[in-house]
Every structure is written in C-alpha cells, then in structure tokens.
Design a protein around this motif. Structure first.
Motif, mmCIF file in Angstrom:
data_model
loop_
_atom_site.group_PDB
_atom_site.id
_atom_site.type_symbol
_atom_site.label_atom_id
_atom_site.label_comp_id
_atom_site.label_asym_id
_atom_site.label_seq_id
_atom_site.Cartn_x
_atom_site.Cartn_y
_atom_site.Cartn_z
ATOM 1 N N LEU A 1 57.009 45.049 69.782
ATOM 2 C CA LEU A 1 57.507 45.203 71.146
ATOM 3 C C LEU A 1 58.553 46.323 71.167
ATOM 4 N N LEU A 2 58.370 47.275 72.095
ATOM 5 C CA LEU A 2 59.195 48.480 72.096
ATOM 6 C C LEU A 2 60.142 48.537 73.287
ATOM 7 N N GLY A 3 61.394 48.859 73.007
ATOM 8 C CA GLY A 3 62.360 49.166 74.047
ATOM 9 C C GLY A 3 62.278 50.644 74.405
ATOM 10 N N PRO A 4 63.164 51.116 75.288
ATOM 11 C CA PRO A 4 63.119 52.511 75.745
ATOM 12 C C PRO A 4 63.237 53.503 74.592
ATOM 13 N N GLY A 5 62.338 54.484 74.588
ATOM 14 C CA GLY A 5 62.376 55.548 73.591
ATOM 15 C C GLY A 5 61.776 55.180 72.253
ATOM 16 N N PHE B 1 50.102 52.125 80.988
ATOM 17 C CA PHE B 1 49.689 52.804 79.770
ATOM 18 C C PHE B 1 49.106 54.153 80.187
ATOM 19 N N SER B 2 49.318 55.193 79.379
ATOM 20 C CA SER B 2 48.744 56.498 79.703
ATOM 21 C C SER B 2 47.251 56.534 79.411
ATOM 22 N N LEU B 3 46.765 55.600 78.632
ATOM 23 C CA LEU B 3 45.336 55.529 78.306
ATOM 24 C C LEU B 3 44.812 54.154 78.666
ATOM 25 N N GLU C 1 47.236 58.574 70.752
ATOM 26 C CA GLU C 1 48.594 58.456 71.275
ATOM 27 C C GLU C 1 48.588 57.889 72.694
ATOM 28 N N ILE C 2 49.386 56.864 72.878
ATOM 29 C CA ILE C 2 49.514 56.232 74.198
ATOM 30 C C ILE C 2 51.003 56.174 74.533
ATOM 31 N N THR C 3 51.329 56.449 75.782
ATOM 32 C CA THR C 3 52.696 56.218 76.227
ATOM 33 C C THR C 3 52.700 55.053 77.207
ATOM 34 N N SER C 4 53.871 54.436 77.308
ATOM 35 C CA SER C 4 54.092 53.393 78.314
ATOM 36 C C SER C 4 55.375 53.763 79.046
ATOM 37 N N ASN C 5 55.507 53.274 80.291
ATOM 38 C CA ASN C 5 56.655 53.704 81.080
ATOM 39 C C ASN C 5 57.244 52.561 81.916
#
Ligand code: CO
Length: 170
Positions: A130-134, A59-61, A50-54
């Motif tokens: 490609l990801l938007g918010p949430g 990237f969290s990883l 699992e990776i988050t982006s902000n």
C-alpha cells in the motif's frame, strides 16, 4: 571410489546444505526473491509495466496484455499528494472472477488495515504494498499460464469501484 573423491563429494553436499540454510534465513515474509536478486536494477526480472495512481482514485492503465507465463514487473507509482491515511493505493491482481465479485472481495478487506490484503491469499496472484503519496513499489511475477482475464484492483476502502482493470493473458 578413492577416499579423496569421497571427501570432495561430502564437501560439496555440505556446502549445498549450507547454501540452502542461508537462503531460507532472513525471515520477515516480505518479497521472498531468488538469491541472485541483488543486481535486480541491472538485470530486470521481466517486462516493466508502469502504472500511476492519483488523488482522483484513478489508475493510469486499465488494461495490461501479457503472454501466458510472461515475466512481468508491474510498477505502481502513487503520484498523489493526499496523506496515506485518506488516499492510499495498491495494485492487487486476482484470479478470474466477475466484476461484482471483485468489488465484494475488495469490500471484504476494508477492515484489513494497514495492508488491506486478505488473510487467505489464495485469490491474490500478485500485489504491491500500500503506497502513500510519492511512493512506488513493484510486483514481480509471471503472468498466469492460462489465457484469460485477470482482474486487478486497489483494495484501499472505497476505491475498487473506480480503481480496477484487467490483465489480459493471451
Ligand atoms: Co486506491
């Protein structure tokens, strides 16, 4: 061979052909998964990473370690709040290349909206959309069989300098 067994054989062959045809349908080109995929939620296809982006382009990883050929599910969750047009993220795994080449590769995709993926996918081993918010998406793939360092990057314009990392296969 009796007529009956010949009939049975023909039926099996015909059914197999129908299954193949059905399996090839669907089109769309998006995520062609094995036919047995409907139960994906209950039967994970590989180890979940699992990776988050902000909104700070992070990237969290930065490093993932995997065994050669290991089945992986890299899940990217964009936890940012900024609109997709200004701050979107993807996770794109590439063949081994120098860091400067990774940046150049990402820069070459700046005109490739809305996916920011190349027309020639030969250097792309796996990717999310490609990801938007949430939003979140998963890249389901097997790690390369060849040990080495495989760079990953966000190809949204201007992000590659900060949003990069490496999949270490060992
Ligand atoms: Co990004």
């Amino acid at each position: 061979m009796t007529p009956l067994s010949f009939f049975a054989r023909s039926t099996i062959v015909a059914c197999a052909s129908l299954l193949l045809l059905a399996g090839c349908g669907g089109g769309g080109g998006e995520a062609q998964k094995p036919a047995a995929e409907p139960s994906a939620a209950s039967q994970p296809a590989g180890r979940l990473v699992e990776i988050t982006s902000n909104d700070s382009m992070q990237f969290s990883l930065k490093e993932i370690t995997a065994a050669p050929g290991e089945a992986l599910r890299v899940s990217l969750h964009n936890v940012g709040k900024m609109p997709k047009a200004a701050m979107a993220h993807n996770w794109v795994l590439l063949v081994p290349m120098e860091e400067s080449a990774v940046l150049g590769f990402a820069q070459s995709l700046a005109t490739r909206a809305p996916s920011y993926l190349p027309e020639d996918m030969s250097k792309v081993l796996a990717h999310t959309r490609l990801l938007g918010p949430g939003e979140r998406d998963e890249a389901v793939f097997n790690a390369p069989k060849e040990p080495g360092k495989y760079p990953f990057v966000c190809t949204f314009p201007g992000h590659a300098a900060l949003m990069k990392g490496v999949l270490v296969v060992q």
